[in-house]
Design a protein around this motif. Sequence first.
Motif, PDB file in Angstrom:
ATOM      1  N   ALA A  78       0.809  -1.215   0.000  1.00  0.00           N
ATOM      2  CA  ALA A  78       0.000   0.000   0.000  1.00  0.00           C
ATOM      3  C   ALA A  78       0.845   1.269   0.000  1.00  0.00           C
ATOM      4  CB  ALA A  78      -0.936   0.008   1.205  1.00  0.00           C
ATOM      5  N   GLY A  79       2.108   1.163   0.411  1.00  0.00           N
ATOM      6  CA  GLY A  79       2.958   2.342   0.499  1.00  0.00           C
ATOM      7  C   GLY A  79       3.844   2.519  -0.709  1.00  0.00           C
ATOM      8  N   ALA A  80       5.105   2.869  -0.457  1.00  0.00           N
ATOM      9  CA  ALA A  80       6.021   3.225  -1.539  1.00  0.00           C
ATOM     10  C   ALA A  80       6.254   2.077  -2.511  1.00  0.00           C
ATOM     11  CB  ALA A  80       7.356   3.698  -0.950  1.00  0.00           C
ATOM     12  N   SER A  81       6.281   0.839  -2.029  1.00  0.00           N
ATOM     13  CA  SER A  81       6.584  -0.288  -2.916  1.00  0.00           C
ATOM     14  C   SER A  81       5.588  -0.380  -4.060  1.00  0.00           C
ATOM     15  CB  SER A  81       6.583  -1.603  -2.132  1.00  0.00           C
ATOM     16  OG  SER A  81       7.605  -1.623  -1.166  1.00  0.00           O
ATOM     17  N   GLY A  82       4.314  -0.247  -3.755  1.00  0.00           N
ATOM     18  CA  GLY A  82       3.273  -0.400  -4.766  1.00  0.00           C
ATOM     19  C   GLY A  82       2.917   0.875  -5.483  1.00  0.00           C
ATOM     20  N   ARG A  83       3.622   1.987  -5.153  1.00  0.00           N
ATOM     21  CA  ARG A  83       3.328   3.276  -5.771  1.00  0.00           C
ATOM     22  C   ARG A  83       4.597   3.890  -6.361  1.00  0.00           C
ATOM     23  NH1 ARG A  83      -1.761   4.615  -4.415  1.00  0.00           N
ATOM     24  NH2 ARG A  83      -1.467   6.731  -5.199  1.00  0.00           N
ATOM     25  N   SER A  84       5.491   3.027  -6.807  1.00  0.00           N
ATOM     26  CA  SER A  84       6.757   3.459  -7.382  1.00  0.00           C
ATOM     27  C   SER A  84       6.646   3.515  -8.901  1.00  0.00           C
ATOM     28  CB  SER A  84       7.856   2.470  -6.988  1.00  0.00           C
ATOM     29  OG  SER A  84       7.587   1.194  -7.556  1.00  0.00           O
ATOM     30  N   HIS A  85       7.769   3.742  -9.589  1.00  0.00           N
ATOM     31  CA  HIS A  85       7.753   3.646 -11.050  1.00  0.00           C
ATOM     32  C   HIS A  85       8.159   2.256 -11.521  1.00  0.00           C
ATOM     33  CE1 HIS A  85      11.937   4.340 -10.357  1.00  0.00           C
ATOM     34  NE2 HIS A  85      11.856   5.649 -10.308  1.00  0.00           N
ATOM     35  N   GLY A  86       8.570   1.379 -10.594  1.00  0.00           N
ATOM     36  CA  GLY A  86       8.818  -0.009 -10.959  1.00  0.00           C
ATOM     37  C   GLY A  86      10.126  -0.250 -11.685  1.00  0.00           C
ATOM     38  N   LEU A  87      11.104   0.632 -11.501  1.00  0.00           N
ATOM     39  CA  LEU A  87      12.403   0.448 -12.143  1.00  0.00           C
ATOM     40  C   LEU A  87      13.298  -0.420 -11.273  1.00  0.00           C
ATOM     41  CD1 LEU A  87      14.617   1.057 -14.213  1.00  0.00           C
ATOM     42  CD2 LEU A  87      15.054   3.207 -13.002  1.00  0.00           C
ATOM     43  N   LEU A  88      13.865  -1.471 -11.868  1.00  0.00           N
ATOM     44  CA  LEU A  88      14.892  -2.271 -11.210  1.00  0.00           C
ATOM     45  C   LEU A  88      16.236  -1.692 -11.646  1.00  0.00           C
ATOM     46  CD1 LEU A  88      15.423  -4.742  -9.374  1.00  0.00           C
ATOM     47  CD2 LEU A  88      15.642  -6.098 -11.468  1.00  0.00           C
ATOM     48  N   HIS A  89      16.835  -0.914 -10.752  1.00  0.00           N
ATOM     49  CA  HIS A  89      18.043  -0.172 -11.084  1.00  0.00           C
ATOM     50  C   HIS A  89      19.220  -1.100 -11.394  1.00  0.00           C
ATOM     51  CE1 HIS A  89      16.855   3.966 -10.111  1.00  0.00           C
ATOM     52  NE2 HIS A  89      16.150   3.477  -9.128  1.00  0.00           N
ATOM     53  N   SER A  90      20.007  -0.702 -12.387  1.00  0.00           N
ATOM     54  CA  SER A  90      21.280  -1.373 -12.657  1.00  0.00           C
ATOM     55  C   SER A  90      22.397  -0.783 -11.820  1.00  0.00           C
ATOM     56  CB  SER A  90      21.636  -1.204 -14.133  1.00  0.00           C
ATOM     57  OG  SER A  90      21.819   0.179 -14.434  1.00  0.00           O
ATOM     58  N   GLY A  91      22.155   0.375 -11.243  1.00  0.00           N
ATOM     59  CA  GLY A  91      23.178   1.136 -10.537  1.00  0.00           C
ATOM     60  C   GLY A  91      23.696   2.304 -11.347  1.00  0.00           C
ATOM     61  N   ALA A  92      23.395   2.332 -12.646  1.00  0.00           N
ATOM     62  CA  ALA A  92      23.936   3.386 -13.504  1.00  0.00           C
ATOM     63  C   ALA A  92      23.466   4.777 -13.083  1.00  0.00           C
ATOM     64  CB  ALA A  92      23.554   3.123 -14.958  1.00  0.00           C
ATOM     65  N   ARG A  93      22.262   4.878 -12.571  1.00  0.00           N
ATOM     66  CA  ARG A  93      21.742   6.189 -12.178  1.00  0.00           C
ATOM     67  C   ARG A  93      22.609   6.830 -11.102  1.00  0.00           C
ATOM     68  NH1 ARG A  93      17.116   9.145 -12.908  1.00  0.00           N
ATOM     69  NH2 ARG A  93      16.346  10.416 -11.184  1.00  0.00           N
TER      70      ARG A  93
END
Length: 419
Positions: free
Chosen positions: A40-55
């Motif tokens: 219900a919180g941040a996990s389900g209301r994110s943009h859903g990007l699995l970061h590679s670390g490049a950012r």
Amino acid sequence: MVTQTDVLVIGGGATGTGIARDLALRGVDVVLAERDGLSAGASGRSHGLLHSGARYAESDPEGALECLEENRILRDVAGACVRETGGLFVQRSEDDPEYFEEKRAACEEIGIPVDVIDGDAAREAVPGLSTEVERAMWVPDAVVVPSRLVAANAADAREHGARILPHSPVASMAVANGRVESVTLERGDGATDGTSTEETIEPTYVVNAAGAHAGRIAAMAGVDVEMRPTRGVMVSVEHDGLEPVLNRCRDPDDGDIIVPHDGQVVLGTTSVPVDDPDDYETADWELEGTISECATMLPAVADAERVRTWWGVRPLYEPEEAEHGGRGISRGFHVLEHPDEGAENFASVVGGKLTTYRRMAEATADLVADRLGVDAACTTAERELTGAADPETLDEFVREFDGQGPTDSDLIGSPTPGA
């Protein structure tokens, strides 16, 4: 009703369910309580990007390496919770080429695989990519389906003996002799008529994994956890055929990420401080600005039909934000104990990001296991999540735990008619 348990985990997002799973796999008796449905919180209301670390490669190499390592682990253990897409960091004509080179060098130093291509090759890979894109860099970004990921962690924890209690907000805590002696939950269990019962949990140890609400939960135990939450808007629009995640290769700013779904893309995001993660304004300028900026990479999204819009609240930790600030800094995490504040059996895990949830859970579970005298090691990096290979099973877990968030509502299958 009174229940005794080794550990009570408060918070049903990725971190909380990850902690419950980790501890249950070590043979620890766990109860997890979430005030709403899971995710219900941040996990389900994110943009859903699995970061590679490049950012984060040039601003926080250590955090970037954590992302890379966790990205690889989740690809192995999370099955249909992850969509293999790849990612492109794109440089427009007005973007600083030195920033692009700095990011490439930082990625190579860390070990993040990169492949630089010119604008024409980028447009061949991404039909409709802006003609102003001069070059791009492939990185191993991916897409995570957070509702599935959280539900799978909860189901795995339950399979190993944990109790998972959605719709069970904390009503009160009793603290005495330097310890949290009991926590009273309001057990709604999803009832639509507003009725609830109370259950009192008597835990040996309490973990506060309540995300942006960690400060409020900590205050109930008489301790201080300073949070600095920020809101961010996401908008999903109709757009078919995008494969990689698109990242604008510039200093992190509003509207610099486009995440592909099936027939839709998610555009994000903004970063605006909020005082109350439950009660905050939402502004049209965030929505319009995000769409406009994302359209500098993929022009068609400017006029695409909008499917849904949502805001999420990041659970940022005040001391870290005060020290570092800025959107380019990796969202590190902290596991805090509170013995000097009269709660020696209470810990709070704060900060972090969805990509590193498993590592956050491992660090927290290591601490709790040590305090309980449990010598079993973490196994979550090697063990596949329950149901991970079967999308239908995962989606059933999501429905069972009332875990559907807006991030991935277009990717979660509907129940079979008549089932």
